[in-house]
Scaffold this active site. Structure first.
Site, short mmCIF file in Angstrom:
data_model
loop_
_atom_site.label_atom_id
_atom_site.label_comp_id
_atom_site.label_asym_id
_atom_site.label_seq_id
_atom_site.Cartn_x
_atom_site.Cartn_y
_atom_site.Cartn_z
CG ASP A 35 7.84 10.47 -3.23
OD1 ASP A 35 8.39 10.73 -2.15
OD2 ASP A 35 6.81 9.78 -3.33
CB VAL A 75 0.78 -2.10 -5.42
CG1 VAL A 75 1.44 -2.70 -6.66
CG2 VAL A 75 1.03 -0.60 -5.35
CB VAL A 99 -0.93 0.03 1.22
CG1 VAL A 99 -1.83 1.27 1.18
CG2 VAL A 99 -1.78 -1.23 1.29
N GLY A 100 0.63 2.15 -0.91
CA GLY A 100 1.42 3.38 -0.99
C GLY A 100 0.55 4.61 -0.85
N GLY A 101 1.15 5.78 -1.11
CA GLY A 101 0.42 7.03 -0.98
C GLY A 101 -0.71 7.15 -1.96
#
Length: 852
Positions: free
Chosen positions: A637, A527, A521-523
């Site tokens: 980033d 996924v 899990v990302g921003g």
């Protein structure tokens, strides 16, 4: 003789006062000047030093004036009944020790023969900072002190042994002058303002470079309690009760009992942070379980648009003794600042705690709101919340100003403009109004298109025009590259296009977004692992509609990766935008993020050589971004979770949602809002909001330190000096002892020569100023050199072992240098790099030591 006696008496007063009020902490510097007063004065416990008419102690010039009018609205006679007037540039100079200081300026613009207060228009500066600029009468009228007097408080850093407060009458106003009634200068405790804070919306503390910032105190509230005067505060601060017009709406909660005598200060939160009278009272929802978990108490504060603000919240649990009794959320500007705060987890009852947040300005926003309320779904015993104190500071603009007339969206204008200027202003205003109206209409059309697209299962309105195969579910799209002219487009060749997938294809590929296929899990969102085209493995990133990243990041990712092809960049296969979904499909990276191979998982340990090769691969990818096109691409980033590893541990840079096209040739930077990840954020970019390629270099320096130390960039659980890896590792590197904090699993595997070179380039990447950092090409060169040093050392070690000759000379490979701003590697932007093509003239002699 009489003057000397008065000074001695003032000294005794000051010593006695400080001994009583500042028992735990004493300021190195402490001045309190009654400007224009012929002798020393006092008001209660506050004692003021006067200024002899002929030779004022600290003022360079000026005229002393006074008034006998006793305005009942004044808090005390001193220092307001006297003043010093300046008709030309002048200053007050105070001998001080270097460090951060409080400056409090007192104003009461009373009329005096020859001096009309309405003409008091001036600026006040300290070093590079403009503290005030404008008309003092208007400023007093707008203040919260009844429009009679004004106290402005600032926190600035004295770089040398003198602190000069400079007064400059406005050159644009005839007859203007500067005035000041009272000045206080007081050194601050070194730990009163820590360098780390949480950027609102990010959730993790990071270093902000507060040591270089000037602050203006806007609000200081004792929440739920009575006002606290300066005599009861170790730093001579005044705290106003929050009941004085700050609570928004009828939901005011209740003030607590006074537990001031029970507050237990700690090493982390000493008494100079806030007095016991602040931590010992608070405002709560109610000591019961009848309050709804949607109930909130709100405080609202007018602020200057265009400025960032530091918000400090003070907490102390006054009632509960066990965890899970009270858990609550804190909101700032309708965004969650703290989620599920349980004060007992942070310390026992009566233990003070404070939290710092940085709030970046939003266009046109002129107020700042703070709210507390129960944490929904927390299963806490009581639906309750508490806040004990609150401070809001304005942070200086990039121009070094704290004045509303210099740095905000609104600026004061003189009343002496000509009719022609007014006409121009009217024309400009009409034009701006027309543009705003067109923008509003365009926004309405945009929203309607999006809604229609969502209802009909069509593409979102922003999607670029499809090629001729549109509608087939596997069409390619032609995308204009960000920063190019509107008429410039690239042909839809395989290297410059990506597929559009239907939502059903994505659902089939992920078995309906099965959680068993969840990779992380990302921003942006979750996924998933998936399969397309009969077995091709892919990574499917599904946007979370509640995420702070949204359509802009989605579009940027597609536009960037549709044009970028390089062995060390993750390839975008396609996307889906049906039914308001935002889904991206990438090449599957079998070994996942680099971070998982450094810490936080059971993945096998990476050898030092593997780590170097991964860093080199990531640097090659970044170098391609920075130099492979006419305009550099700044990733914005760079972090270990955005460096992915394929099945052969080849590093690939990923996640381009925040990427930005770099400055043109005639510019040095891109001015843009601060975005990125805490712990990796370039401090200069944060302070100045000016983005350059060197911002990526700083973030990559943090990655390098993570690689060698195998710990997170930010770890709040560690002691304060170890929270930030950039600061902690840099400390050891400068001592030449980076090996002391190296990942212990590298013992015996990492050669000293290689580690030394690696540490040197990481240190240069983490320089505070971008101009002192190397280019990413220089970083790449040094990492290649570090690898060659390692290979050479290992080769000779093995050769000595085989030959049994311990006297075999060790030779360091000679590698040609290029200057950091010299020739760059030439890589074709359009070329699809199926193999690594970064070997150029710069790297042509980087060969294995066996071959030298």
């Amino acid at each position: 003789m009489a003057a000397r006696s008065r000074l001695a008496l003032l000294g005794l007063w000051t010593v006695a006062f400080l001994a009583r009020c500042l028992a735990q902490w004493q300021p190195r510097d402490f001045y309190r000047i009654d400007c224009g007063a012929a002798s020393n004065t006092s008001s209660g416990d506050r004692h003021w030093q006067g200024e002899p008419p002929q030779s004022p102690a600290f003022a360079s010039s000026g005229i002393s004036i006074n008034t006998s009018a006793q305005n009942p609205e004044l808090p005390s006679p001193a220092p307001y009944l006297t003043a010093r007037i300046f008709t030309a540039r002048a200053n007050y100079s105070f001998p001080v020790d270097p460090g951060r200081h409080w400056i409090r300026l007192h104003f009461y613009p009373f009329p005096s023969p020859g001096f009309d207060p309405a003409l008091a228009n001036f600026s006040i500066t300290v070093g590079p900072y403009t503290l005030f600029s404008g008309g003092i009468v208007d400023s007093v009228r707008r203040s919260g002190s009844g429009g009679v007097y004004l106290v402005k408080e600032y926190s600035v850093v004295a770089e040398g042994s003198e602190l000069a407060i400079v007064f400059q009458p406005s050159p644009s106003s005839n007859g203007s002058f500067a005035l000041i009634n009272g000045i206080e200068v007081m050194s601050m405790p070194e730990d009163a303002l820590q360098d780390d804070a949480v950027l609102l919306g990010q959730g993790t503390a990071t270093k902000f470079g507060f040591s270089r910032l000037a602050l203006e105190t806007l609000y200081r509230l004792n929440v739920g309690g009575a006002s606290v005067n300066a005599a009861n505060d170790t730093q001579q601060r005044s705290w106003v009760s929050d009941g004085h017009g700050f609570i928004e709406g009828a939901a005011a909660g209740v003030g607590s009992q006074d537990f001031s005598s029970s507050i237990k200060f700690t090493k982390e939160v000493p008494e100079f942070i806030a007095p016991a009278a602040v931590y010992g009272t608070g405002r709560v929802l109610g000591i019961s379980n009848t309050v709804s978990n949607t109930f909130k108490i709100s405080w609202s504060f007018p602020v200057s648009p265009g400025y960032s603000h530091l918000v400090r919240l003070h907490f102390a649990e006054l009632y509960y003794t066990k965890t899970y009794q009270r858990m609550f959320n804190v909101y700032i500007n309708n965004r969650t600042a703290i989620d599920g705060l349980d004060l007992i987890v942070l310390g026992p009852r009566f233990t003070p705690v404070y939290k710092d947040f940085v709030v970046i300005p939003s266009s046109g926003v002129r107020s700042l709101r703070v709210q507390i309320g129960p944490a929904p779904n927390s299963n806490a015993q009581f639906n309750d919340a508490i806040l004990n104190g609150l401070e809001i500071f304005k942070m200086n603009s990039t121009a070094g100003s704290l004045s509303d007339s210099d740095g905000g969206e609104s600026s004061s204008s003189s009343s002496g403009r000509s009719g022609g200027s007014k006409a121009v202003g009217a024309i400009v205003g009409a034009a701006v109004g027309g543009i705003a109206l067109l923008a509003l209409l365009a926004a309405c059309v945009f929203v309607l298109c999006c809604r229609r697209g969502a209802k009909g299962g069509k593409k979102l309105g922003w999607r670029p025009v499809p090629a001729s195969q549109a509608g087939t579910g596997t069409s390619t799209v032609t995308l204009g590259f960000p920063g190019s002219s509107p008429a410039t487009h690239y042909s839809a060749t395989p290297a410059n296009s990506c597929k559009h997938f239907s939502l059903q294809q994505i659902v089939d590929a992920t078995d309906g977004f099965d959680n068993d296929l969840l990779l992380g899990v990302g921003g942006f969102g979750k996924v998933y692992k998936g399969e397309i085209n009969g077995g091709t493995k892919v990574a499917v990133k599904r946007g979370n509609p509640m995420s702070e990243q949204g359509m802009t990041e989605f579009q940027t990712e597609i536009e960037m990766l549709s044009k970028l092809r390089h062995r060390h960049l993750v390839s975008l296969i396609g996307y889906c935008d049906e039914n308001s979904e935002m889904i991206l499909v990438y090449d599957y990276m079998a070994n996942g993020p680099l971070r998982g191979h450094l810490y936080g998982s059971d993945a096998p340990t990476l050898s030092w050589k593997q780590r170097l090769e991964i860093c080199i691969g990531a640097a090659r990818g970044l170098h391609y971004l920075h130099t492979g096109a006419q305009r550099a691409i700044i990733h914005r980033d760079v972090k270990t979770t955005n460096i992915l590893l394929d099945e052969k541990f080849v590093a690939k840079v990923s996640d381009f949602g925040l990427s930005k096209v770099g400055p043109s040739l005639d510019h040095t930077h891109v001015s843009t809002a601060v975005k990125g990840s805490f712990g990796y954020l370039d401090p200069e970019y944060f302070r100045r909001q000016q983005l350059t390629e060197k911002s990526d270099v700083y973030s990559f320096g943090v990655v390098l330190m993570e690689v060698v130390c195998a710990r997170p960039a930010i770890n709040p659980a560690l002691p304060r000096d170890q929270v930030s890896i950039a600061e902690w590792a840099l400390h050891w590197q400068k001592l030449g002892r980076l090996s002391n904090i190296m990942d212990p699993r590298l013992a015996g595997d990492c050669t000293p020569e290689s580690l030394q070179k690696f540490g040197e380039i990481a240190e240069r990447c983490l320089a505070d100023r971008g101009s002192e950092r190397p280019s990413i090409g220089d970083v790449l060169w040094n990492l290649e050199y570090s690898l060659q040093l390692h290979d050479a050392a290992m080769f000779h070690h093995h050769q000595r072992s085989e030959d049994g000759n311990s006297n075999l000379a060790r030779q360091t490979p000679e590698i040609p240098r290029t200057s950091s701003d010299g020739q760059r590697m030439m890589m074709s932007f359009e070329e699809n790099h199926s193999e690594d093509t970064t070997a150029s003239v710069v790297f042509s002699q980087l060969v294995h030591p066996e071959g030298r």
